[in-house]
Design a protein around this motif. Sequence first.
Motif, PDB file in Angstrom:
ATOM      1  N   GLY A 238      63.306   9.576 -14.587  1.00 19.69           N
ATOM      2  CA  GLY A 238      61.859   9.452 -14.709  1.00 19.69           C
ATOM      3  C   GLY A 238      61.158  10.398 -13.745  1.00 19.69           C
ATOM      4  O   GLY A 238      61.721  10.811 -12.746  1.00 19.69           O
ATOM      5  N   ARG A 239      59.930  10.758 -14.105  1.00 18.42           N
ATOM      6  CA  ARG A 239      59.148  11.577 -13.195  1.00 18.42           C
ATOM      7  C   ARG A 239      57.670  11.248 -13.343  1.00 18.42           C
ATOM      8  O   ARG A 239      57.196  10.842 -14.412  1.00 18.42           O
ATOM      9  N   SER A 240      56.967  11.427 -12.275  1.00 23.42           N
ATOM     10  CA  SER A 240      55.524  11.210 -12.267  1.00 23.42           C
ATOM     11  C   SER A 240      54.845  12.316 -13.061  1.00 23.42           C
ATOM     12  O   SER A 240      55.387  13.416 -13.201  1.00 23.42           O
ATOM     13  N   VAL A 241      53.674  12.003 -13.555  1.00 23.47           N
ATOM     14  CA  VAL A 241      52.924  13.004 -14.314  1.00 23.47           C
ATOM     15  C   VAL A 241      51.519  13.135 -13.747  1.00 23.47           C
ATOM     16  O   VAL A 241      51.055  12.281 -13.003  1.00 23.47           O
ATOM     17  N   THR A 242      50.863  14.219 -14.123  1.00 25.00           N
ATOM     18  CA  THR A 242      49.466  14.416 -13.762  1.00 25.00           C
ATOM     19  C   THR A 242      48.635  14.272 -15.041  1.00 25.00           C
ATOM     20  O   THR A 242      49.171  14.120 -16.139  1.00 25.00           O
TER      21      THR A 242
END
Length: 129
Positions: free
Chosen positions: A98-102
């Motif tokens: 998983g990764r954070s998004v903008t």
Amino acid sequence: QVQLVESGGGLVQAGGSLRLSCAASGRTISMYAVGWFRQAPGKEREFVAGMSWSGDRTLYADSVKGRVTISRDNAKNMVALQMNSLKPEDTAVYYCAGRSVTAYSRIYVYTRHHEYEYWGQGTQVTVSS
């Protein structure tokens, strides 16, 4: 931070199916873009499937397209990978990521492993011929 734990791997005959699950804790999985990768012995980790934060975009590796489906259940805080028509070459350790998004990347599907921030410990899938 989110913690990811995979389950559902195992030994299956060629042509069979498996459903991998990735349980998230610490934070809600709906906050992240998600993906599945796999790594076979002696090979590099490769992209299998990915889903955007928005949930309406998915991408699949050519090697699994038509046989694999990624899904996310925000209520259960989990991501799944349904794999059908399995082949011996699908044998590998499968990882959830998983990764954070903008605000600008909410519809983007990440396909490269270095783009992901969070990883599970992996679950082994073995397909016998």
